[in-house]
Design an enzyme around this catalytic site. Structure first.
Site, PDB file in Angstrom:
ATOM      1  N   CYS A 179       0.870  -1.175   0.000  1.00  0.00           N
ATOM      2  CA  CYS A 179       0.000   0.000   0.000  1.00  0.00           C
ATOM      3  C   CYS A 179       0.905   1.223   0.000  1.00  0.00           C
ATOM      4  O   CYS A 179       1.616   1.477   0.982  1.00  0.00           O
ATOM      5  CB  CYS A 179      -0.908   0.026   1.222  1.00  0.00           C
ATOM      6  SG  CYS A 179      -1.870   1.562   1.353  1.00  0.00           S
ATOM      7  N   MET A 224      -4.588   5.067  -5.383  1.00  0.00           N
ATOM      8  CA  MET A 224      -3.674   4.308  -4.547  1.00  0.00           C
ATOM      9  C   MET A 224      -2.243   4.788  -4.807  1.00  0.00           C
ATOM     10  O   MET A 224      -1.882   5.096  -5.939  1.00  0.00           O
ATOM     11  CB  MET A 224      -3.775   2.814  -4.849  1.00  0.00           C
ATOM     12  CG  MET A 224      -5.198   2.266  -4.697  1.00  0.00           C
ATOM     13  SD  MET A 224      -6.250   2.587  -6.136  1.00  0.00           S
ATOM     14  CE  MET A 224      -5.690   1.322  -7.262  1.00  0.00           C
TER      15      MET A 224
END
Length: 397
Positions: free
Chosen positions: A104, A319
């Protein structure tokens, strides 16, 4: 039935970029959860409140979105030249699994700040005021990330005037550098940036037809397609996609086809247990639109529009790892991302996403006929939201 007290586990709830998650020090976890396996997965699922057939995660820390159903485990690094190891788990909201297949990028920001908060960085390196560079080993994909964290009075500085679209309040800017971010999705440092060897592939997608696609593994494995080929113009916001079950099914079919072509899965059925990677993003030339906050984004302020899917839904912003993929693909002439941005050579790109805009950079080169990316850079921010302990029923372990 004998009632047992709940397990109490030290934890920190942090925002990083446009995501947030529950952070743990490895040594604070129960012994059974300090190693990979079912016990660790069960614990993190129970912390987050998954699997939840209602899709709300009411009985846990999750926020019922892909951006808020996350856990992070940080520990001192035994790897030379690194301060910490950072392991990321994407917890499925309604299905019974934790996806460890990727990073992430947003929470990478918080991992750098957390490393200082947790006392994992030598105080002499932290200093009193200025920037502290935290060298992070991203354990999911085996890559190095440098987080340049502002410090004031020997502590992480969280207040600041840096504004990030998708986050309501300003905070201190943290610059992230992703070193050698190309990866094959399995932590192979030798993974090819374009796993098929092509800048543009032709995908046969069940129920959709034939699509052109750029398949890249920088930051996170990503399948880029043209928005127009899906009937979109690239300015879509979440309601236009997430409320359309037919659209979601078509985009998942694109993801499955891309995963197969990239060699990330062997059968289409495997995609159900690998929701975090690859990502699917659709690109389009710059066009004005109103972001989800109502903010006007002018066509001349961006190079292209990009919309990305995360865990089966359109992401509310972008993201961080997909931003690395966008930067790398934009820098290579001839990819769909590069062409949507107007073509040519570039090392910086500014793109529009549902919450606004983002500027990212990448350094690429051709070596022995293969494109490589040596560095990608972006700015994010991070902040502790709560610290103390989470509690889970003793029967979890």
């Amino acid at each position: 039935m004998t009632a047992l007290p709940q397990l109490r586990i030290p934890a920190t709830y942090m925002r990083g970029g446009t995501s947030k998650g529950v952070f743990f020090r490895l040594e604070d976890l129960p012994p059974a959860a300090r190693v990979p396996g079912p016990a660790r997965d069960r614990l993190l699922q129970r912390v987050i409140g998954s699997p939840d057939p209602y899709g709300k995660q009411t009985d846990g820390m999750g926020g019922a979105t892909s951006s808020t159903s996350k856990c992070v485990i940080v520990s001192p690094s035994s790897r030379p030249g690194h301060d910490v190891d950072y392991l990321y788990g994407q917890v499925s909201i309604d299905a019974d699994f934790v996806d460890w297949s990727g990073n992430c990028g947003n929470l990478s920001t918080a991992a750098g700040a957390f490393a200082i908060h947790a006392g994992y960085v030598d105080p002499a390196s932290v200093g009193a005021d200025g920037l502290c560079t935290v060298r992070i080993w991203q354990a999911n994909i085996g890559k190095t990330i440098l987080a340049h964290v502002p410090v004031s009075g020997g502590q992480v500085q969280e207040d600041g005037d840096f504004e990030l679209d998708g986050v309501t309040f300003p905070a201190a800017e943290i610059v992230l550098e992703f070193l050698d971010p190309a990866d094959d999705g399995e932590g192979d440092a030798g993974g090819a940036m374009f796993p098929t060897g092509q800048l543009v592939d032709t995908l046969e997608v069940a129920g959709v037809g034939t699509l052109q696609a750029t398949l890249i593994t920088a930051g996170i494995p990503t399948v880029f397609v043209n928005a127009a080929d899906l009937g979109y113009d690239g300015t879509e916001l979440q309601p236009a996609i997430n409320g359309d079950t037919t659209a979601l099914a078509r985009l998942e079919a694109v993801r499955v086809a891309g995963a197969l072509r990239m060699g990330l899965i062997r059968t289409a059925a495997e995609a159900a247990t690998r929701q975090h990677t690859p990502k699917v993003a659709f690109v389009a030339p710059s066009r004005a639109y109103a972001a989800s906050s109502g903010k006007a984004v002018a066509a001349e302020d961006i190079d292209l529009n990009v919309r990305a899917m995360s865990m089966g839904k359109l992401h509310h912003a972008m993201m961080g790892t997909a931003s690395v993929a966008i930067a790398a693909a934009a820098a290579v002439p001839g990819t769909l991302v590069n062409l949507a941005a107007g073509g040519g050579v570039r090392d910086v790109v500014r793109f529009g996403h549902p919450s606004g805009t983002l500027r990212v950079g990448a350094t690429v080169a051709q070596v022995d006929g293969q494109w490589t990316v040596t560095r990608a850079v972006m700015s994010r921010s991070a902040r502790i939201l709560m610290e103390g302990a989470v509690r889970v029923p003793a029967a979890t372990l």
